[in-house]
Enzyme design. Sequence first.
Site, PDB file in Angstrom:
ATOM      1  N   TYR A  63       0.775  -1.046   0.108  1.00  0.00           N
ATOM      2  CA  TYR A  63       0.077  -0.005   0.015  1.00  0.00           C
ATOM      3  C   TYR A  63       0.883   1.256   0.155  1.00  0.00           C
ATOM      4  CZ  TYR A  63      -2.511   3.711   2.131  1.00  0.00           C
ATOM      5  OH  TYR A  63      -2.995   5.274   2.448  1.00  0.00           O
ATOM      6  N   SER A  96      -2.370  13.145   8.126  1.00  0.00           N
ATOM      7  CA  SER A  96      -3.285  12.847   7.340  1.00  0.00           C
ATOM      8  C   SER A  96      -4.715  12.650   7.911  1.00  0.00           C
ATOM      9  CB  SER A  96      -3.126  11.612   6.483  1.00  0.00           C
ATOM     10  OG  SER A  96      -4.119  11.145   5.933  1.00  0.00           O
ATOM     11  N   TYR A 140      -8.753  16.298   3.460  1.00  0.00           N
ATOM     12  CA  TYR A 140      -9.272  15.879   2.357  1.00  0.00           C
ATOM     13  C   TYR A 140     -10.813  16.502   2.700  1.00  0.00           C
ATOM     14  CZ  TYR A 140      -6.086  12.305   0.678  1.00  0.00           C
ATOM     15  OH  TYR A 140      -5.137  11.520   0.143  1.00  0.00           O
ATOM     16  N   THR A 168      -5.273  19.097   0.431  1.00  0.00           N
ATOM     17  CA  THR A 168      -4.877  18.232  -0.734  1.00  0.00           C
ATOM     18  C   THR A 168      -5.790  18.232  -1.875  1.00  0.00           C
ATOM     19  OG1 THR A 168      -3.656  16.815   0.894  1.00  0.00           O
ATOM     20  CG2 THR A 168      -4.191  15.585  -1.275  1.00  0.00           C
ATOM     21  N   ARG A 182      -4.967   1.581  -7.561  1.00  0.00           N
ATOM     22  CA  ARG A 182      -3.811   0.761  -7.190  1.00  0.00           C
ATOM     23  C   ARG A 182      -4.001  -0.485  -7.250  1.00  0.00           C
ATOM     24  NH1 ARG A 182      -3.868   5.429  -2.572  1.00  0.00           N
ATOM     25  NH2 ARG A 182      -4.141   7.181  -4.121  1.00  0.00           N
ATOM     26  N   LYS A 201      -1.831  21.199  -1.532  1.00  0.00           N
ATOM     27  CA  LYS A 201      -0.966  20.103  -2.114  1.00  0.00           C
ATOM     28  C   LYS A 201      -1.433  19.280  -3.164  1.00  0.00           C
ATOM     29  CE  LYS A 201       1.288  16.032   0.001  1.00  0.00           C
ATOM     30  NZ  LYS A 201       0.193  14.735  -0.593  1.00  0.00           N
ATOM     31  N   HIS A 223       0.977  13.363  -5.776  1.00  0.00           N
ATOM     32  CA  HIS A 223       0.551  12.421  -4.879  1.00  0.00           C
ATOM     33  C   HIS A 223       1.450  11.010  -4.934  1.00  0.00           C
ATOM     34  CE1 HIS A 223      -3.224  12.115  -2.273  1.00  0.00           C
ATOM     35  NE2 HIS A 223      -2.852  10.788  -2.018  1.00  0.00           N
TER      36      HIS A 223
HETATM   37  C1  LIG Z   1       1.029   5.229   1.566  1.00  0.00           C
HETATM   38  C2  LIG Z   1       0.920   6.908   1.163  1.00  0.00           C
HETATM   39  C3  LIG Z   1      -0.245   7.367   1.802  1.00  0.00           C
HETATM   40  C4  LIG Z   1      -0.624   8.639   1.426  1.00  0.00           C
HETATM   41  N1  LIG Z   1      -1.551   9.290   2.120  1.00  0.00           N
HETATM   42  C5  LIG Z   1      -1.865  10.324   1.890  1.00  0.00           C
HETATM   43  C6  LIG Z   1      -2.998  11.296   2.326  1.00  0.00           C
HETATM   44  O1  LIG Z   1      -3.604  10.685   3.172  1.00  0.00           O
HETATM   45  N2  LIG Z   1      -3.118  12.671   2.144  1.00  0.00           N
HETATM   46  C7  LIG Z   1      -2.296  13.176   1.285  1.00  0.00           C
HETATM   47  O2  LIG Z   1      -2.263  14.296   1.044  1.00  0.00           O
HETATM   48  N3  LIG Z   1      -1.164  12.626   0.556  1.00  0.00           N
HETATM   49  C8  LIG Z   1      -1.012  11.410   0.728  1.00  0.00           C
HETATM   50  N4  LIG Z   1       0.160  10.717   0.061  1.00  0.00           N
HETATM   51  C9  LIG Z   1       0.984  11.278  -0.700  1.00  0.00           C
HETATM   52  C10 LIG Z   1       2.133  11.859   0.142  1.00  0.00           C
HETATM   53  O3  LIG Z   1       1.763  12.986   0.830  1.00  0.00           O
HETATM   54  C11 LIG Z   1       3.229  12.467  -0.666  1.00  0.00           C
HETATM   55  O4  LIG Z   1       2.681  13.410  -1.696  1.00  0.00           O
HETATM   56  C12 LIG Z   1       3.985  11.334  -1.579  1.00  0.00           C
HETATM   57  O5  LIG Z   1       4.170  10.216  -0.680  1.00  0.00           O
HETATM   58  C13 LIG Z   1       5.320  12.082  -2.005  1.00  0.00           C
HETATM   59  O6  LIG Z   1       6.024  11.028  -2.886  1.00  0.00           O
HETATM   60  P1  LIG Z   1       7.262   9.963  -2.045  1.00  0.00           P
HETATM   61  O7  LIG Z   1       6.363   8.999  -1.393  1.00  0.00           O
HETATM   62  O8  LIG Z   1       7.898   9.629  -3.392  1.00  0.00           O
HETATM   63  O9  LIG Z   1       7.966  10.972  -1.365  1.00  0.00           O
HETATM   64  C14 LIG Z   1       0.375   9.288   0.528  1.00  0.00           C
HETATM   65  C15 LIG Z   1       1.534   8.439   0.010  1.00  0.00           C
HETATM   66  C16 LIG Z   1       1.469   7.395   0.366  1.00  0.00           C
HETATM   67  C17 LIG Z   1       3.250   6.781  -0.150  1.00  0.00           C
END
Ligand SMILES: Cc1cc2nc3c(=O)[nH]c(=O)nc-3n(C[C@H](O)[C@H](O)[C@H](O)COP(=O)(O)O)c2cc1C
Length: 378
Positions: A25, A107, A130, A156, A165, A252, A276
């Site tokens: 995940y 988050s 969100y 976001t 996914r 974001k 994201h």
């Molecule tokens: C497992 C996972 C869960 C995520 N959940 C959220 C979230 O709840 N809210 C959000 O704005 N971004 C979420 N993101 C995106 C991250 O905030 C971020 O934009 C992203 O991980 C950046 O890329 P990187 O993992 O390569 O550093 C998530 C990313 C991952 C990997």
Amino acid sequence: MKTMTCIEDLRQRARRKVPKAFFEYAEGGSYAEQTLNANCADLARIKLRQRILVDVARRSTKTTILGEPASMPLALAPVGLCGMQHGDGEILSCRAAHAAGIPFTLSTMSICSIEDVAAAVDKPFWFQLYVMKDRGFARSLIERAAAAKCSALVLTVDLQVLGQRHRDIKNGMTVPPQLRLKNVIDIATKPNWVLSVLRGKRKTFGNIAGHVRGMASVNTLSQWIAGQFDPALSWKDVEWIASTWSGKLILKGINDVEDARTAVKTGAAAIVVSNHGGRQLDGAPSSISMLPPIVEAVGSDIEIMFDGGIRSGQDLMRALALGARSCMSGRAYIYGLGAGGQAGVTRAIEILRNELDVCMALTGINSIGDIDRRVIAA
Ligand SMILES: Cc1cc2nc3c(=O)[nH]c(=O)nc-3n(C[C@H](O)[C@H](O)[C@H](O)COP(=O)(O)O)c2cc1C
């Protein structure tokens, strides 16, 4: 943790310690994962200029993020289900970030709630929102973040509908979740993870359970959440949020010049150039490839943060060189969390900081403010 010398080491250890469904995940992206892969590959393509015999004895990674001092140009990104990588993952990550002198973002989809984290740490953190179809619930989240003294609201804007996914479906991370025999067998081989999650404060979405009526089980809760992402969300809603939240607002998920121009008009304090982490529009350009045109268009009007693919201090340097004021890390710290709880997150931040520090030395840079395009090799 000392033998964990790079983020990849933490990733390998997390893979061994965290059940496959939760590891994948975190690891995965949407559809063919082209954008996920491009985020890292495009960063790696940027070559840094090796400079010599510059006095770098007094260099420092210190900077400011949204006007607040930070030990380095990094914030921990919002990550949903953080507490399923390690029990109380949100609290442990927040503590590690604060001890390291950088911001942590909680988050909306966290396991520990806003109030759980606020009670467990002694400095303000950022809250990521969100906006749900149920605007009353969105308003209550904003009010709860204000009551918890969150120092920024990260809105976001790149998740009106969810990118599929494939790995999540294969692993039973669906609505409702499907616990299959293979998951049970896998979990049984990860006793430390089981213990940490059992000891953790919560096992479900802490910001939502208990705050929406009739959400007794994980099934009903996950169904409610899935139905709550709002395809009708628009810039009008951003105006509403900006008028409801009196503190600093960060948008974001901006990966387009036209959107960046519109974002400036909302009065937000900062934007995060982001796709994201390759989890939404597969086929979108890597965020590092969109950073220069966005900086060119709005860099003098708004603070620009960056995320997507940061796995090393060199990557931080690359993003700063192309105009980001600071970066967010998602997976890099999540691997640390899965590998070793708070100590693992601390190690991830330490690795990124040490690599950035040495990278500064070897490119002849003394301060974060001096990093610009001149550090990039032609
Ligand atoms: C497992 C996972 C869960 C995520 N959940 C959220 C979230 O709840 N809210 C959000 O704005 N971004 C979420 N993101 C995106 C991250 O905030 C971020 O934009 C992203 O991980 C950046 O890329 P990187 O993992 O390569 O550093 C998530 C990313 C991952 C990997």
